[in-house]
Design an enzyme around this catalytic site. Structure first.
Site, PDB file in Angstrom:
ATOM      1  N   GLU A   1     -21.543 -23.089 -61.698  1.00 27.08           N
ATOM      2  CA  GLU A   1     -22.876 -22.518 -61.471  1.00 27.08           C
ATOM      3  C   GLU A   1     -23.666 -23.306 -60.436  1.00 27.08           C
ATOM      4  O   GLU A   1     -24.544 -22.779 -59.761  1.00 27.08           O
ATOM      5  CB  GLU A   1     -23.680 -22.471 -62.782  1.00 27.08           C
ATOM      6  CG  GLU A   1     -23.339 -21.316 -63.688  1.00 27.08           C
ATOM      7  CD  GLU A   1     -22.070 -21.571 -64.481  1.00 27.08           C
ATOM      8  OE1 GLU A   1     -21.551 -20.616 -65.075  1.00 27.08           O
ATOM      9  OE2 GLU A   1     -21.596 -22.721 -64.504  1.00 27.08           O
TER      10      GLU A   1
ATOM     11  N   ASN B   1     -15.633 -19.161 -63.874  1.00 29.98           N
ATOM     12  CA  ASN B   1     -16.325 -18.139 -63.098  1.00 29.98           C
ATOM     13  C   ASN B   1     -16.495 -18.551 -61.642  1.00 29.98           C
ATOM     14  O   ASN B   1     -16.228 -19.687 -61.251  1.00 29.98           O
ATOM     15  CB  ASN B   1     -17.704 -17.880 -63.700  1.00 29.98           C
ATOM     16  CG  ASN B   1     -18.519 -19.157 -63.823  1.00 29.98           C
ATOM     17  OD1 ASN B   1     -18.344 -19.897 -64.790  1.00 29.98           O
ATOM     18  ND2 ASN B   1     -19.380 -19.446 -62.870  1.00 29.98           N
TER      19      ASN B   1
ATOM     20  N   ASP C   1     -19.732 -14.034 -65.073  1.00 29.18           N
ATOM     21  CA  ASP C   1     -19.496 -15.325 -65.733  1.00 29.18           C
ATOM     22  C   ASP C   1     -18.509 -15.161 -66.887  1.00 29.18           C
ATOM     23  O   ASP C   1     -18.651 -15.784 -67.940  1.00 29.18           O
ATOM     24  CB  ASP C   1     -20.814 -15.941 -66.228  1.00 29.18           C
ATOM     25  CG  ASP C   1     -20.637 -17.363 -66.741  1.00 29.18           C
ATOM     26  OD1 ASP C   1     -19.663 -18.021 -66.357  1.00 29.18           O
ATOM     27  OD2 ASP C   1     -21.469 -17.800 -67.553  1.00 29.18           O
TER      28      ASP C   1
END
Length: 718
Positions: free
Chosen positions: A211, A288, A333
């Site tokens: 992220e 992800n 995600d």
């Protein structure tokens, strides 16, 4: 339904922890076995079932089934379980480790990667090692400063420190033997939270940080020296440079443009691994993309290998063998880093060597682990993003709501996933897999103009959203998030039984030959169920939320069950308003039970609930609105979206007058040593003032809500 739902996962801010120190207890039973401590090798790990009293690796065995052959604690006597001992961990934050017990010693980790060696009979501390991770490093990670455990091999204990170091300790003393830096680029936000595995003298570890903009990889290090032996990247690198290997040449064809490289790409290997000694294959799960939004990271589309994939590698060289991508072109995600386990199942009358996974995306996968061929894929949880998996192509068939590139969509599962990192278990006697299943939604709002803005910043290609500030609306959203324990039959491809929980974010599971399944819960209980029917047979208070998976061991003919208990992680940090139904506080302890145990837990100290008088709100409506967006984008991942914390880190609505007077200095780094990182250079003085005004506004909102609730309570009295 209001569209105030989660749009991000969590980033931790640390509390001050005790400095680690080596301690000894020469009279302990474990110390007397020091000469043989952790003398684990390939033969012992491969033959782990011949030592059912030990728990020598994260999932007990290389196949990661988390099934114990021990049966002295059974359905017949589980009601007699009582606390044998407890051990206080240093930091009351996310506690996610599975302890290892071997050669009469327990090794367990807590937040900030602090390692403790304990006597497993008494709980006495033998030694402790604190890697001294800088407390403001937590800004560089997702989902709290957790550590999931250690690996042991030939007298050494290996731990991945949160700041990216891999450290080898002497198993008898806790002294550092060697240390190596696994981070390839310190200008990026790399972290390590997963438990290492040791295969053929190689310590295997990955990393987290997708992220926040990193490139994923997994590395193998020599157990004797810490020397890097090989590294496998999971996504392609700089497109102007040659690919590292044939796997990256293949992967690069599935990405477009060069934006992904600026964002790092993602695909981090932050948790799941398994190993098959017969096939000599190492299996990893990848995460992800960075950003979540494929239209931002790879605007021309593509499957974006090896995001959200299960990849088989040769452990001697790291060479690619096969892969299966659970979510091609992942934009939600939907990591495939969730627990991977291996088993031999009879499917269609044929004995198959299979790999099983229940990743975030809501489908339960069974693969042939020799070839990667898909054998089955079925929904084990609500999932509106895809209708089914096409068995001819192995690809999910996406629904209309899956595409959020042009407008907001409410999608299930959301980023919390239908199953997160909490381990599942498999019982070969019942044939069932026991999954901590979640029903969780996500509202995804495209942010096509997002650019990489540096270390410590989240990059999702989705706008940060707010939870509702109205308590009634918030309660309605919270009610949509549900948690369950389900038993899944991987051959019949269906759910067999379930137990419902108060909310999501419950613990991992352990199954045993005693016919039991153990699991902790978000609302602070430790529970045993019958493995065949799911009947609740025993429960006890844990005095905190339990997320980690339990384990069991036997010493001197007596069986023990242990769980590391402690609240934290993505759900209570980011979504404090949704975690409120759990009504627990963070209190990190190792809890160990045995038949006839008579110990008791210390009483929890009450949390001060008095709301200080908030300062006068002086900001304009537009300034408060700006502060809300800035707060949710920069502060909410630690102190809770919409300034509603989840009992782990401070709720900023309760700031004292002194803290309000120091607000700008704290944001500038005055409390960095306590875990509050500096935002100097990230936020301007005007932006900090706007955030402060929003926090003050939310304190006044809370004051009004409490007054309203008090009046309603008084009027309700007869």
């Amino acid at each position: 339904m209001k569209t105030h739902l989660l749009g991000m996962m969590a980033l931790g801010i640390a509390l001050t922890a005790c400095n680690g120190k080596k301690q000894s207890d020469a009279g302990s039973p474990a110390e007397s076995k020091a000469s043989a401590a952790a003398s684990v090798d390939a033969a012992r790990l491969t033959a782990a079932d011949s030592e059912p009293g030990s728990w020598m690796s994260y999932g007990r065995t290389y196949d990661e089934q988390r099934f114990s052959p021990l049966k002295k604690i059974s359905t017949a006597n589980v009601n007699g379980l009582g606390l044998a001992w407890s051990y206080k961990l240093d930091v009351d934050r996310a506690t996610e480790a599975t302890p290892v017990v071997v050669d009469g010693v327990m090794y367990v980790t807590g937040a900030f990667s602090i390692v403790s060696a304990l006597d497993p009979v008494t709980g006495k501390e033998l030694w402790k090692f604190d890697p001294q991770v800088p407390r403001d490093k937590d800004r560089d990670g997702c989902c709290d400063v957790a550590n999931r455990g250690v690996a042991v091999w030939k007298g050494k204990v290996f731990v991945g420190a949160y700041d990216g170091r891999l450290i080898a300790l002497d198993s008898k003393t806790g002294q550092k033997v060697w240390e190596t830096d696994t981070v390839i680029d310190h200008e990026r936000s790399y972290t390590v939270t997963g438990a290492p595995r040791v295969v053929k003298g190689k310590v295997i570890i990955g990393n987290g940080g997708a992220e926040l903009g990193v490139r994923g990889y997994v590395g193998a290090y020599d157990a004797d020296s810490g020397k890097l032996l090989w590294r496998f990247f999971t996504v392609p690198g700089d497109p102007s440079q040659p690919a590292e290997d044939k796997a990256m040449e293949m992967a690069r064809k599935t990405w477009s443009g060069d934006t992904y490289w600026k964002f790092g790409g993602g695909g981090t290997v932050w948790d799941a691994m398994a190993y098959d000694p017969d096939l000599d294959l190492l299996y990893i799960g990848t995460g992800n993309g960075s950003t979540w939004n494929r239209q931002v990271r790879s605007p021309g589309g593509g499957d974006n290998l090896f995001l959200s994939s299960i990849v088989a590698l040769k452990p001697d060289s790291g060479e690619y063998v096969w892969h299966y991508q659970t979510t091609p072109g992942d934009s939600w995600d939907y990591t495939a880093t969730q627990h991977i386990m291996l088993a031999d199942l009879t499917i269609g009358g044929e004995k198959r060597k299979v790999l099983m996974q229940a990743p975030k995306n809501g489908f339960f996968y069974v693969l042939d682990r020799a070839t990667g061929k898909l054998l089955s894929a079925d929904k084990y949880a609500p999932a509106n993003w895809a209708t089914h998996v096409d068995m001819a192509t192995g690809r999910p068939v996406e629904s209309e709501v899956a595409d959020w590139s042009g407008k907001m969509q409410v999608i299930s599962p959301g980023p919390l996933g239908a199953h997160n990192w909490q381990p599942m278990s498999f019982n070969p006697q019942t044939g069932y897999v026991y999954i901590p299943m979640q029903e969780a939604l996500g509202a995804y709002v495209p942010d096509p103009k997002q650019t990489f803005s540096g270390k410590g910043t989240w990059h999702m290609g989705s706008q940060p959203l707010a939870l509702p500030e109205n308590p009634e609306e918030l309660a309605g959203i919270a009610a949509l998030h549900k948690g369950h324990l389900i038993a899944w039959d991987p051959i019949a491809r269906k759910e067999v039984w379930r137990q419902d929980h108060v909310t999501v974010w419950n613990g991992g599971t352990l199954s045993t030959a005693g016919g039991l399944v153990f699991q902790g819960t978000a609302d602070g209980r430790f529970v045993a169920y019958s493995a065949d029917k799911g009947e609740k047979l025993w429960e006890t208070p844990a005095n905190t939320g339990v997320m980690a998976a339990p384990m069991t061991y036997e010493i001197n003919g007596e069986q023990y069950v242990t769980v590391a208990a402690g609240w934290g992680g993505a759900f209570p940090l980011v979504l404090g308003g949704l975690s409120e139904p759990a009504k627990v506080r963070a209190s990190a302890r190792v809890l160990t039970y045995k038949i006839g145990g008579t110990a008791s837990l210390p009483a929890l100290q009450p949390v001060a609930a008095n709301l200080p008088e908030p300062p006068e709100l002086t900001g304009s409506e537009s300034e408060v609105a700006q502060g809300r967006d800035l707060y949710n984008g920069h502060c909410g991942v630690c102190h809770g979206i919409s300034a509603i914390a989840g009992s782990v880190l401070p709720d900023l609505r309760y700031l004292t007058p002194e803290k309000h007077s120091l607000f700008n200095g704290i944001v500038a780094g005055a409390y960095a040593a306590k875990g509050m990182p500096s935002f100097t250079g990230t936020l301007s003085a005007e932006q900090v003032d706007a955030i402060h005004q929003y926090v003050i506004k939310r304190a006044h909102d809370l004051k009004a809500d409490l007054a309203k609730a008090s009046t309603a309570k008084a009027e309700a009295k007869p």
